[in-house]
Design a protein around this motif. Structure first.
Motif, PDB file in Angstrom:
ATOM      1  N   ARG A  74       0.835  -1.214   0.000  1.00 29.00           N
ATOM      2  CA  ARG A  74       0.000   0.000   0.000  1.00 29.00           C
ATOM      3  C   ARG A  74       0.870   1.265   0.000  1.00 29.00           C
ATOM      4  N   ALA A  75       1.957   1.250   0.786  1.00 26.21           N
ATOM      5  CA  ALA A  75       2.838   2.437   0.845  1.00 26.21           C
ATOM      6  C   ALA A  75       3.545   2.641  -0.495  1.00 26.21           C
ATOM      7  N   TRP A  76       4.000   1.542  -1.082  1.00 23.98           N
ATOM      8  CA  TRP A  76       4.699   1.611  -2.384  1.00 23.98           C
ATOM      9  C   TRP A  76       3.750   2.090  -3.496  1.00 23.98           C
ATOM     10  N   LEU A  77       2.507   1.566  -3.479  1.00 23.58           N
ATOM     11  CA  LEU A  77       1.520   1.963  -4.487  1.00 23.58           C
ATOM     12  C   LEU A  77       1.227   3.462  -4.377  1.00 23.58           C
ATOM     13  N   SER A  78       1.121   3.943  -3.150  1.00 21.54           N
ATOM     14  CA  SER A  78       0.888   5.387  -2.961  1.00 21.54           C
ATOM     15  C   SER A  78       2.054   6.187  -3.513  1.00 21.54           C
ATOM     16  N   ALA A  79       3.280   5.724  -3.220  1.00 22.22           N
ATOM     17  CA  ALA A  79       4.461   6.453  -3.707  1.00 22.22           C
ATOM     18  C   ALA A  79       4.469   6.465  -5.243  1.00 22.22           C
ATOM     19  N   CYS A  80       4.136   5.338  -5.848  1.00 21.15           N
ATOM     20  CA  CYS A  80       4.111   5.281  -7.326  1.00 21.15           C
ATOM     21  C   CYS A  80       3.031   6.219  -7.874  1.00 21.15           C
TER      22      CYS A  80
END
Ligand SMILES: N[C@@H](CCC(=O)N[C@@H](CS)C(=O)NCC(=O)O)C(=O)O
Length: 216
Positions: free
Chosen positions: A192-198
């Motif tokens: 979830r954190a990585w998807l937000s960053a992307c």
């Protein structure tokens, strides 16, 4: 100039997002999925003779790049990232291989079930019994591959080379299809954190605005 055939509400989103990451000029030909329009609709579609002459598979996206006609969204993004370098593309053969690995893992182990969720989950709204069962099975099958991604992202900020690359773009676009299923992604905080960053990246936001501006 690079030509992208395909509306943004399609897997052409991957190519458009990448072009914005690379600051790569392009012309978009808004070929639309034939199943989305009436047979009498005059807009260029995946069944138009001109498009089929270019790409007999009849699916978007397709690019024309200095004489090269290329289909398959992941082949296209990997090609453009390799060709145009920058930190988004591979810096050596090992990175190139790993970017392919994550992209194909997304396409084979995640995309089919994630697409089922996109089509049938209805963003948490009530589903009929049959759809609910199909979505539940797809979500159950996704737990294992998502755990693989989660375990990697729990110790690496990005998939390859410690930076945002085409591998992240390809996989993020696949996982996006399942993003409306909160309960599925809830146990995966690193994803979830990585998807937000992307998706916070300006290049994604530009693509998303284009997509939202298109008729659904
Ligand atoms: N594996 C292909 C799938 C391409 C694909 O199925 N594209 C859809 C739109 S996202 C399409 O063109 N469908 C139109 C049709 O089947 O007529 C890729 O990644 O490019």
């Amino acid at each position: 100039m690079l030509i992208i055939h395909g509306v943004t509400r399609s897997r052409a989103s991957r190519v458009i997002w990448l072009c914005h990451e690379l600051d790569l000029p392009y012309r978009q030909e808004p070929v639309i999925q034939a199943y989305r329009i009436a047979e009498t609709d005059p807009r260029p579609s995946t069944r138009s003779p001109d498009f089929l002459a270019l790409s007999p598979a009849g699916a978007i996206p397709v690019i024309e790049d200095e004489g090269l006609v290329l289909s398959e969204s992941l082949a296209i993004t990997l090609h453009l990232a390799r060709k145009h370098g920058t930190s988004v593309g591979p810096q050596d053969y090992a990175e190139d291989a790993l970017m392919g690995q994550w992209s194909f893992y997304g396409a084979t182990a995640i995309e089919p079930d994630a697409l089922t969720i996109l089509m049938l989950h209805n963003r948490g709204a009530l589903q009929d019994g049959e759809d609910a069962g199909i979505v539940a099975e797809a979500a159950e099958r996704l737990v294992r591959p998502l755990k693989v991604v989660e375990d990697h992202l729990a110790i690496h900020a990005y998939l390859v080379g410690g930076r945002f690359t085409v591998a992240d773009l390809n996989l993020a676009e696949v996982i996006r299809y399942a993003q409306g299923h909160d309960a599925l992604l809830q146990p995966f905080p690193a994803i979830r954190a990585w998807l937000s960053a992307c998706q916070d990246r300006p290049a994604f936001q530009r693509m998303w605005q284009m997509r939202e501006a298109e008729p659904a």
